[in-house]
Design a protein around this motif. Sequence first.
Motif, PDB file in Angstrom:
ATOM      1  N   TYR A  11     -17.088 -15.844  15.496  1.00 18.96           N
ATOM      2  CA  TYR A  11     -16.381 -14.570  15.432  1.00 18.96           C
ATOM      3  C   TYR A  11     -15.811 -14.416  14.023  1.00 18.96           C
ATOM      4  O   TYR A  11     -15.243 -15.363  13.480  1.00 18.96           O
ATOM      5  N   LEU A  12     -15.957 -13.247  13.457  1.00 21.62           N
ATOM      6  CA  LEU A  12     -15.412 -12.952  12.134  1.00 21.62           C
ATOM      7  C   LEU A  12     -14.503 -11.747  12.255  1.00 21.62           C
ATOM      8  O   LEU A  12     -14.901 -10.706  12.792  1.00 21.62           O
ATOM      9  N   ASN A  13     -13.274 -11.906  11.778  1.00 22.76           N
ATOM     10  CA  ASN A  13     -12.311 -10.816  11.798  1.00 22.76           C
ATOM     11  C   ASN A  13     -11.788 -10.643  10.383  1.00 22.76           C
ATOM     12  O   ASN A  13     -11.249 -11.583   9.805  1.00 22.76           O
ATOM     13  N   GLN A  14     -11.965  -9.446   9.836  1.00 23.00           N
ATOM     14  CA  GLN A  14     -11.528  -9.154   8.474  1.00 23.00           C
ATOM     15  C   GLN A  14     -10.601  -7.944   8.524  1.00 23.00           C
ATOM     16  O   GLN A  14     -10.985  -6.883   9.021  1.00 23.00           O
ATOM     17  N   SER A  51      -4.881  -8.194  -0.338  1.00 24.76           N
ATOM     18  CA  SER A  51      -4.529  -7.538   0.924  1.00 24.76           C
ATOM     19  C   SER A  51      -5.435  -7.979   2.075  1.00 24.76           C
ATOM     20  O   SER A  51      -5.203  -7.632   3.226  1.00 24.76           O
ATOM     21  N   LEU A  52      -6.456  -8.752   1.770  1.00 27.30           N
ATOM     22  CA  LEU A  52      -7.472  -9.137   2.751  1.00 27.30           C
ATOM     23  C   LEU A  52      -7.087 -10.407   3.508  1.00 27.30           C
ATOM     24  O   LEU A  52      -6.587 -11.369   2.930  1.00 27.30           O
ATOM     25  N   THR A  53      -7.331 -10.386   4.821  1.00 26.39           N
ATOM     26  CA  THR A  53      -7.199 -11.568   5.671  1.00 26.39           C
ATOM     27  C   THR A  53      -8.521 -11.764   6.397  1.00 26.39           C
ATOM     28  O   THR A  53      -9.060 -10.802   6.951  1.00 26.39           O
ATOM     29  N   ILE A  54      -9.053 -12.973   6.376  1.00 25.43           N
ATOM     30  CA  ILE A  54     -10.301 -13.282   7.073  1.00 25.43           C
ATOM     31  C   ILE A  54     -10.034 -14.427   8.040  1.00 25.43           C
ATOM     32  O   ILE A  54      -9.461 -15.447   7.660  1.00 25.43           O
ATOM     33  N   PRO A  63      -3.246  -1.403   5.604  1.00 25.03           N
ATOM     34  CA  PRO A  63      -4.563  -0.769   5.750  1.00 25.03           C
ATOM     35  C   PRO A  63      -4.880   0.102   4.536  1.00 25.03           C
ATOM     36  O   PRO A  63      -4.006   0.755   3.981  1.00 25.03           O
ATOM     37  N   GLN A  64      -6.141   0.092   4.143  1.00 25.16           N
ATOM     38  CA  GLN A  64      -6.572   0.860   2.977  1.00 25.16           C
ATOM     39  C   GLN A  64      -7.712   1.791   3.374  1.00 25.16           C
ATOM     40  O   GLN A  64      -8.702   1.336   3.957  1.00 25.16           O
ATOM     41  N   PRO A  65      -7.578   3.073   3.070  1.00 26.22           N
ATOM     42  CA  PRO A  65      -8.600   4.044   3.510  1.00 26.22           C
ATOM     43  C   PRO A  65      -9.977   3.797   2.927  1.00 26.22           C
ATOM     44  O   PRO A  65     -10.987   4.156   3.532  1.00 26.22           O
ATOM     45  N   ASP A  66     -10.065   3.154   1.773  1.00 29.06           N
ATOM     46  CA  ASP A  66     -11.371   2.912   1.145  1.00 29.06           C
ATOM     47  C   ASP A  66     -11.996   1.593   1.546  1.00 29.06           C
ATOM     48  O   ASP A  66     -13.093   1.261   1.108  1.00 29.06           O
TER      49      ASP A  66
END
Length: 123
Positions: free
Chosen positions: A105-108, A13-16, A113-116
């Motif tokens: 710049y780092l955008n993750q 689920s992660l995008t960097i 979206p995950q609450p944890d």
Amino acid sequence: FAVAQEKLDEDPSLTIKISMSFIEIYNEKVRDLLEKRRKGQAELNPLELRESPDKKVFVDGLSVHTVINYDRIQKLIDAGNAQRQTSETKMNEKSSRSHSIVQFYLNQTHDPPQPDKRDIECV
């Protein structure tokens, strides 16, 4: 980049996104060293420092370039260095007459979206 790839492999689920900019301050003017000059353009366009409503200072009109590996970073730094202001001094035949700043710049983000897990944006 290796750590980012490890994180991506662990969490689908992660995008960097990693990006960079490169500016020069010369004679009290701020210039984008990664700006593409138009044909016949003698100098880089001066940019203005601004303050956002949330009190963050930024360079208005600054280009930001996505980087995916160290080779891309090196190519952008080489391109920017080629546009820096230089001239002869008593000590050196070719000397930089400016200060330069490379900013990363780092955008993750997580989708969905995950609450944890936190989304992060940093410079």
